[in-house]
Design an enzyme around this catalytic site. Structure first.
Site, PDB file in Angstrom:
ATOM      1  N   HIS A   1       0.759  -1.109  -0.106  1.00  0.00           N
ATOM      2  CA  HIS A   1       0.058   0.127   0.028  1.00  0.00           C
ATOM      3  C   HIS A   1       0.855   1.245   0.029  1.00  0.00           C
ATOM      4  O   HIS A   1       0.319   2.155   0.646  1.00  0.00           O
ATOM      5  CB  HIS A   1      -0.953  -0.126   1.124  1.00  0.00           C
ATOM      6  CG  HIS A   1      -0.395  -0.244   2.608  1.00  0.00           C
ATOM      7  ND1 HIS A   1      -1.064  -0.762   3.684  1.00  0.00           N
ATOM      8  CD2 HIS A   1       0.613   0.414   2.894  1.00  0.00           C
ATOM      9  CE1 HIS A   1      -0.349  -0.456   4.736  1.00  0.00           C
ATOM     10  NE2 HIS A   1       0.836  -0.200   4.499  1.00  0.00           N
TER      11      HIS A   1
ATOM     12  N   HIS B   1      -0.773   4.846   9.721  1.00  0.00           N
ATOM     13  CA  HIS B   1       0.653   5.589   9.583  1.00  0.00           C
ATOM     14  C   HIS B   1       0.686   6.725  10.361  1.00  0.00           C
ATOM     15  O   HIS B   1       0.790   7.533   9.940  1.00  0.00           O
ATOM     16  CB  HIS B   1       1.058   5.688   8.117  1.00  0.00           C
ATOM     17  CG  HIS B   1       0.904   4.509   7.450  1.00  0.00           C
ATOM     18  ND1 HIS B   1      -0.001   3.851   6.848  1.00  0.00           N
ATOM     19  CD2 HIS B   1       2.002   3.489   7.056  1.00  0.00           C
ATOM     20  CE1 HIS B   1       0.337   2.507   6.003  1.00  0.00           C
ATOM     21  NE2 HIS B   1       1.548   2.506   6.208  1.00  0.00           N
TER      22      HIS B   1
ATOM     23  N   GLU C   1       5.479  -5.020   8.259  1.00  0.00           N
ATOM     24  CA  GLU C   1       4.183  -5.139   7.928  1.00  0.00           C
ATOM     25  C   GLU C   1       3.567  -6.013   7.301  1.00  0.00           C
ATOM     26  O   GLU C   1       2.158  -6.524   7.346  1.00  0.00           O
ATOM     27  CB  GLU C   1       3.751  -3.819   7.143  1.00  0.00           C
ATOM     28  CG  GLU C   1       4.340  -2.545   7.346  1.00  0.00           C
ATOM     29  CD  GLU C   1       3.831  -1.607   6.542  1.00  0.00           C
ATOM     30  OE1 GLU C   1       4.043  -0.084   6.729  1.00  0.00           O
ATOM     31  OE2 GLU C   1       3.264  -1.564   5.370  1.00  0.00           O
TER      32      GLU C   1
ATOM     33  N   HIS D   1      10.989  -3.337   2.952  1.00  0.00           N
ATOM     34  CA  HIS D   1      10.503  -2.035   3.439  1.00  0.00           C
ATOM     35  C   HIS D   1      11.383  -1.476   4.478  1.00  0.00           C
ATOM     36  O   HIS D   1      11.413  -1.967   5.462  1.00  0.00           O
ATOM     37  CB  HIS D   1       9.086  -2.278   4.125  1.00  0.00           C
ATOM     38  CG  HIS D   1       8.160  -1.386   3.794  1.00  0.00           C
ATOM     39  ND1 HIS D   1       7.558  -1.713   2.454  1.00  0.00           N
ATOM     40  CD2 HIS D   1       7.270  -0.601   4.373  1.00  0.00           C
ATOM     41  CE1 HIS D   1       6.435  -0.863   2.332  1.00  0.00           C
ATOM     42  NE2 HIS D   1       6.225  -0.003   3.318  1.00  0.00           N
TER      43      HIS D   1
END
Lengths: 285, 124
Positions: free
Chosen positions: A12, A59, A240, A193
């Site tokens: 995302h 976030h 995540e 990430h």
């Protein structure tokens, strides 16, 4: 009776939303990424859900450091699109399904998972980018969405094993809802990430693809992988990926049914600082 | 009994755990305030005056003024919160992340297009 019909997994990344909103999808940098979702957009037109149960992480948008719930379910009728610091994304507001959300909350808490019930929440790119990737740019989202937040920002975060078991509990909750609804569960975020520090930009294609392999074929083994492996191999924000295990846990094979059918798999590097991964798994009937 | 923190030796990485969160509470809450356009305007007009409204340490304020994100993270900042400063400055997430690596913006962007940082980076 409501039932889970499929699970969808996708990164995302906020830059994907920006590329869509600014009309950059045909640019050479972005074209290969959006091409990977063309099949998904056709698939969801062919397999429209009545409700999407969308697992994502906030976030630092709805939850500041004042309160950090580990698991939070959105029970509101509507969820406004957040201003994350550059104005809200120009996408439709998200409509909830308060009745099903309240039912799932009741059921899952009674199965010993501590959910926080949220009745007011702005939703950020973690939720809106997956909707854009699957549905494009409609005037309104085609179905209600139940936002399900998981804390992966402040450590410690929930274990893979707990996330998988939570998915199983969500499946039982959905199946005990007495309206005839097709529910898709989406797990979002993740893939290589590292967004911080001198190590930013880490990409580990081998780890990511091994994760995808095991998520499809052996989710229990993947759920046993400790957090530190994600951090070392896929970056500090690679954690995540545990959210994908919630969606995977809701599939029928973990309740004694047949294995799911892989409808689509896609992997691409880069999108901004990260890799992008995507899977669609269908229930076998 | 010591707490389980197996992530302290990951190279070039500060994990945002409950201890860091405690240290960075006001720094991160300041970042959250930048989600409102009126606060972004006030911050842009006089950064120092706006920062002085928050119970941050002088070190944290200096790190923000210098846009030294590595320092902000050492002092308890979290990247998802700090991203609001970058958004206020009109920077992309890639520009922000790249600024922490010691590489130029172009070098960092090219590294990502070339497949990203090698996962063995910094390992002994």
């Amino acid at each position: 009776m409501a039932r889970i019909t499929a699970s969808v997994f996708t990164s995302h990344v906020p830059a994907i939303g920006a590329a869509l909103d600014l009309g950059k999808t045909a640019e050479p940098y972005w074209q290969p990424l959006f091409a990977g979702y063309e099949k998904s957009k056709q698939w969801i037109r062919d397999n429209p859900p009545d409700v999407v149960f969308l697992v994502f992480n906030d976030h630092a948008t709805a939850f500041s450091l004042d309160m950090i719930p580990t698991f939070a379910i959105g029970c509101a009728a509507e969820f406004p699109v957040a201003d994350e610091g550059w104005g809200p994304r120009p996408v439709p507001k998200v409509t909830g399904h308060p009745e099903l959300a309240a039912h799932i909350a009741q059921s899952v808490i009674q199965q010993d998972f501590d959910l926080t019930l949220v009745n007011k929440m702005d939703v950020d790119h973690g939720l809106t980018v997956p909707l854009s990737l699957m549905y494009g740019q409609p005037a309104a989202w085609p179905c209600p969405v139940i936002p399900f937040h998981t804390n992966v920002v402040q450590y410690p975060v929930p274990s893979g094993r707990r996330c998988l078991a939570l998915g199983q509990a969500i499946r039982r909750a959905v199946e005990s809802f007495d309206q005839d609804l097709k529910v898709q569960i989406w797990g979002t975020g993740g893939m290589s990430h590292q967004l911080q520090g001198p190590r930013a930009g880490l990409i580990n294609k081998e780890f990511d693809n091994a994760f995808l392999d095991r998520l499809i074929a052996d989710p229990k083994a993947q759920a046993a992988v400790p957090h530190i492996d994600y951090v070392r191999e896929a970056g500090s924000e690679g954690i995540e990926l545990v959210m994908w295990l919630i969606a995977r846990g809701a599939m029928g094979d973990l309740a004694g049914g047949p294995p799911p059918r892989l409808a689509h798999r896609f992997y691409h590097v880069p999108a901004s600082n990260t890799a992008v991964g995507h899977l669609i798994l269908e229930e076998q009937t | 009994m010591p707490l389980d923190k197996p992530y302290l030796d990951v190279p070039g990485t500060t994990i945002f755990d409950a201890d860091q969160s405690r240290k960075g509470y006001w720094l991160n809450q300041f970042c959250m305030s930048l989600m409102k356009p009126e606060n972004r305007e006030r911050f842009k007009k006089d950064e120092r005056a706006y920062l002085d409204e928050w119970a941050m340490t002088e070190e944290q304020k200096q790190a923000v003024l210098a846009r030294d994100l590595n320092r902000c993270i050492q002092l308890g900042g979290n990247i998802y919160f700090l991203a609001k400063i970058g958004a206020t400055d009109g920077k992309s997430f890639q520009q922000m992340a790249g600024s922490m690596t010691g590489m130029s913006e172009e070098e960092y962007r090219n590294m990502m297009i070339g497949g990203g940082r090698d996962p063995r980076w910094g390992r002994s």
